[in-house]
Design a protein around this motif. Structure first.
Motif: not given
Length: 217
Positions: A111-113, A49-51, A101-105
């Motif tokens: 999981x992007x694909x 999820x974003x944010x 954000x770097x931690x979560x990214x």
């Protein structure tokens, strides 16, 4: 690390992973028939999820870090593994602009694909109803010698997931560290360092003369 070994085998001579998924396809296949693992790894989907993940982790001066490193599920089993000073250092680093954000990214990229969460839940329900588990498909994309170090007291990723990775990937060896949790390198640094040294230096000193082996007492 596993993805780099698959995508750019020319850059990876040896691979060492600690208490982490080697490939997300193995995680998906293993979790399809194990609802408990799906629930334990809920945060991997939440972090898509974003944010919200950044807000969740940063709330109350990063108080969530206490549970991550010292909690019953993902925390270290060795009470002395993470000192108060260590914890404050982690919090300070993650409090910098963009650090969370770097931690979560990492999870967002992996999981992007991947398979959507609702599809994973459907697959779990189907296995439960029919009693049939998906067949194990060998993964041969990782060609280099690989070592998977795994703490057997990990409350997030089951030991069975590590065994599934060893069975699926050619050349991968699993070393289980008894009494260690998700952060195996923090719980048992001496054991982990020895395993890494054995994997890194053996039969490769001649090819890498600039490397100096660890001194042993």
């Amino acid at each position: 690390a596993g993805q780099i070994a698959m995508d750019r085998p020319d850059l990876v001579d040896k691979l060492i992973i600690m208490n982490g998924p080697v490939t997300w396809s193995i995680v998906e296949r293993y979790s399809n028939s194990r609802p408990a693992q799906v629930l334990k790894f809920w945060y991997g989907r939440f972090f898509q999820l974003p944010y919200l993940p950044e807000i969740y982790l940063g709330f109350n001066n990063l108080k969530r870090m206490d549970a991550i490193f010292r909690g019953k599920r993902s925390g270290c089993r060795n009470e002395k593994a993470i000192t108060d000073e260590d914890l404050e250092a982690y919090k300070y680093s993650l409090s910098q602009p963009g650090a969370l954000s770097g931690f979560v990214n990492v999870y967002r990229a992996n999981f992007k694909d991947g398979i959507p969460f609702y599809s994973l839940i459907w697959n779990v329900a189907k296995v439960w109803w029919t009693g049939r588990r998906p067949p194990v498909e060998p993964i041969t994309a990782i060609r280099c010698p690989s070592l998977l170090i795994w703490g057997d007291q990990d409350g997030v990723l089951e030991l069975g997931l590590a065994k599934a990775a060893e069975e699926s990937i050619q050349g991968m060896k699993l070393k289980v560290v008894e009494g260690a949790g998700h952060f195996v390198q923090q719980d048992s640094p001496d054991v982990v360092n020895r395993l890494m040294a054995e994997k890194t230096w053996s039969r490769h000193l001649a090819r890498s003369p600039r490397l100096i082996p660890l001194k042993r007492n």
